[in-house]
Scaffold this motif. Structure first.
Motif, PDB file in Angstrom:
ATOM      1  N   ASN A  78     -14.122   0.288   9.810  1.00  0.00           N
ATOM      2  CA  ASN A  78     -14.377   1.304  10.871  1.00  0.00           C
ATOM      3  C   ASN A  78     -13.568   1.120  12.092  1.00  0.00           C
ATOM      4  N   VAL A  79     -13.246   2.108  12.545  1.00  0.00           N
ATOM      5  CA  VAL A  79     -12.400   1.895  14.093  1.00  0.00           C
ATOM      6  C   VAL A  79     -12.985   3.071  14.923  1.00  0.00           C
ATOM      7  N   VAL A  80     -13.010   2.986  16.283  1.00  0.00           N
ATOM      8  CA  VAL A  80     -13.237   3.811  17.301  1.00  0.00           C
ATOM      9  C   VAL A  80     -12.147   4.036  17.926  1.00  0.00           C
ATOM     10  N   ALA A  81     -12.059   5.370  18.452  1.00  0.00           N
ATOM     11  CA  ALA A  81     -10.632   5.966  19.074  1.00  0.00           C
ATOM     12  C   ALA A  81     -10.256   4.952  20.034  1.00  0.00           C
ATOM     13  N   GLY A  82      -9.109   4.680  20.245  1.00  0.00           N
ATOM     14  CA  GLY A  82      -8.391   3.763  21.143  1.00  0.00           C
ATOM     15  C   GLY A  82      -8.194   2.372  20.492  1.00  0.00           C
ATOM     16  N   GLU A  83      -9.057   2.128  19.587  1.00  0.00           N
ATOM     17  CA  GLU A  83      -8.692   0.563  18.923  1.00  0.00           C
ATOM     18  C   GLU A  83      -7.424   0.364  18.208  1.00  0.00           C
ATOM     19  N   PRO A  84      -6.895  -0.730  18.429  1.00  0.00           N
ATOM     20  CA  PRO A  84      -5.443  -0.997  18.094  1.00  0.00           C
ATOM     21  C   PRO A  84      -5.659  -1.052  16.373  1.00  0.00           C
ATOM     22  N   LEU A  85      -4.606  -0.608  15.921  1.00  0.00           N
ATOM     23  CA  LEU A  85      -4.341  -0.387  14.194  1.00  0.00           C
ATOM     24  C   LEU A  85      -3.472  -1.448  13.838  1.00  0.00           C
ATOM     25  N   LEU A  86      -2.241  -1.243  14.298  1.00  0.00           N
ATOM     26  CA  LEU A  86      -1.029  -2.381  14.139  1.00  0.00           C
ATOM     27  C   LEU A  86      -0.275  -2.481  15.435  1.00  0.00           C
ATOM     28  N   SER A  87       0.503  -3.413  15.221  1.00  0.00           N
ATOM     29  CA  SER A  87       1.631  -3.573  16.532  1.00  0.00           C
ATOM     30  C   SER A  87       3.138  -3.776  15.564  1.00  0.00           C
ATOM     31  N   PHE A  88       4.039  -3.294  16.230  1.00  0.00           N
ATOM     32  CA  PHE A  88       5.441  -3.362  15.900  1.00  0.00           C
ATOM     33  C   PHE A  88       6.115  -4.511  16.965  1.00  0.00           C
ATOM     34  N   ASN A  89       7.041  -5.083  16.334  1.00  0.00           N
ATOM     35  CA  ASN A  89       7.880  -5.939  17.008  1.00  0.00           C
ATOM     36  C   ASN A  89       8.465  -5.338  18.436  1.00  0.00           C
TER      37      ASN A  89
END
Length: 436
Positions: free
Chosen positions: A91-102
């Motif tokens: 579960n995630v809330v609005a604005g929470e990081p999902l993934l990061s790119f290089n």
């Protein structure tokens, strides 16, 4: 010989008569077997004592849990996934990081767009300066043209006076033509300067728009949840190289679940009336339903109905919202029981009491008598037993009511039910049930 036969004939007749008399006497005086008493067969049956009630029919449906906020998150960058912050089922809330790119890879398109904008701004500045120089040079070209025209006129006067040669006149004329051509080119340059500036400005606008998109793309170097959701699926892992528009993960809104179920055509008018009544007065519970999900009952509320009917279907889709916290299971098929508005002055019996499609047998003077009925629906009684809602058929409208309170209806399904069949009644039980 003939005389002898005539004398024997009476004696033969007498023997025959005596024999016949003895036979008759034997039949008349024989012993008679005892007579059996004929007993009419009867069946022992359960009955239901009828009582008028107001009952809400229940319509069994098959629904599917769906989401009104289901998003396929896609990449806006050509880059490598550096970090995956969530997994399937989180579960995630609005604005929470999902993934990061290089970031080093993600910043390259942005740098290119910024360079294009800077280059075009420099070209516009250069063109503006050139246009100003052309305007200043135009005045000089005009003065030079005037001087050349005077020189030609003067040389023509001298030539007519035979003071100068023809070659000198032609030289002045050539210089005048060259100056005229130079003036035309300069005037064109001044007039076309605005067009060139407009072209460069359009290119700059396009480059700035692409820069804005690049900045939006770069802002996704750390992908954030757009709303409160559950991660339904993850399609990438750390180290994967992804392209623009490639699917990354699927999110389902936490508060977006509903149940879609098809209402059979027979019940559509009643459901539409219930929906309208519920919108006019939210306190009414005319459009409630219940779904069984993983063995647990969940209350539903009818919210809306589809605007069109799909070809080849026998009804219209309806959409139900969960009253309490819903079970999170998108695309799961669930049984739904829809409660319709209550019907007034109706009777109920178990399915076993109905013969054929529309006949029940009542008990009159210990014998079965058939009565035609009109089925109006079903509902589940207080003990979980399914009951059929009906009114007695009067030959008129289905809303016509026949008062049959207290009448006993045979509730046992007999293999050979006939009119006038003798029955014995067990302890009668009341068919009343809780009104919904």
């Amino acid at each position: 010989m003939h005389e002898q036969k005539r004398r024997l004939w009476p004696w033969g007749l007498l023997v025959v008569l005596i024999t016949a008399g003895l036979v008759y006497f034997m039949f008349a005086t024989r012993s008679q077997p005892p007579q059996r008493e004929v007993v009419e067969n009867s069946f022992t049956v359960d009955v239901r004592v009828l009582k008028q009630q107001n009952i809400a029919p229940e319509v069994p449906l098959l629904g599917v849990i769906e989401s009104t906020q289901q998003t396929q998150v896609r990449s806006r960058l050509n880059a490598t996934v550096e970090t995956l912050h969530v997994l399937e089922g989180d579960n995630v809330v609005a604005g929470e990081p999902l993934l990061s790119f290089n970031e080093a890879e993600a910043v390259v398109p942005l740098t290119q767009r910024r360079s294009e904008v800077a280059e075009l701004k420099a070209l516009i500045a250069e063109q503006s300066a050139r246009a100003a120089a052309d305007r200043a040079a135009l005045k000089t070209e005009q003065r030079l043209l005037a001087l050349n025209e005077k020189a030609v006129k003067r040389q023509e006067s001298l030539s007519r006076a035979n003071v100068s040669s023809q070659e000198q006149l032609e030289a002045k004329q050539i210089a005048l033509a060259q100056q005229q051509l130079a003036l035309v080119n300069r005037e064109f340059a001044v007039q076309n300067a605005e067009n060139q500036l407009a072209q460069l400005q359009a290119r700059l606008d396009r480059a700035e728009a692409q820069l804005a998109l690049a900045e939006l793309d770069y802002a996704q170097v750390e992908l954030l949840a757009p709303f409160d959701a559950r991660v339904a699926s993850v399609n990438v892992a750390a180290g994967d190289r992804v392209n623009v528009s490639e699917p990354l993960m699927q999110l389902v809104g936490l508060d977006s679940l509903e149940v879609r179920a098809q209402i059979p055509n027979r019940w559509v008018p009643a459901v539409q009336r219930a929906l309208t009544a519920g919108r006019q007065d939210e306190r009414k519970t005319l459009s409630r339903a219940q779904a069984l999900v993983f063995g647990k009952a969940h209350e539903l509320l009818l919210k809306r109905m589809a605007a069109q009917t799909n070809a080849g279907t026998g009804g219209i889709d309806a959409f139900f919202a969960f009253v309490s916290e819903p079970p999170f299971s998108v695309n799961k098929a669930v049984p739904v029981i829809l409660s319709l508005p209550p019907l007034e002055k109706v009777y109920t019996v178990p399915e076993s009491a109905i013969y054929g499609d529309n006949t029940v047998y009542i008990v009159e003077d210990g014998r079965m008598q058939p009565r035609a009925i009109t089925r109006l629906g079903r509902f589940t009684g207080p003990k979980g037993l399914e009951q059929v809602i009906f009114r007695f058929d009067t030959g008129g409208s289905a809303t016509d009511v026949v008062d049959m309170d207290g009448v006993q209806v045979v509730a046992t399904q007999l293999p050979t039910a006939t009119t006038g069949q003798l029955v014995k009644v067990r302890e009668p039980s009341d068919s009343s049930a809780t009104v919904r």
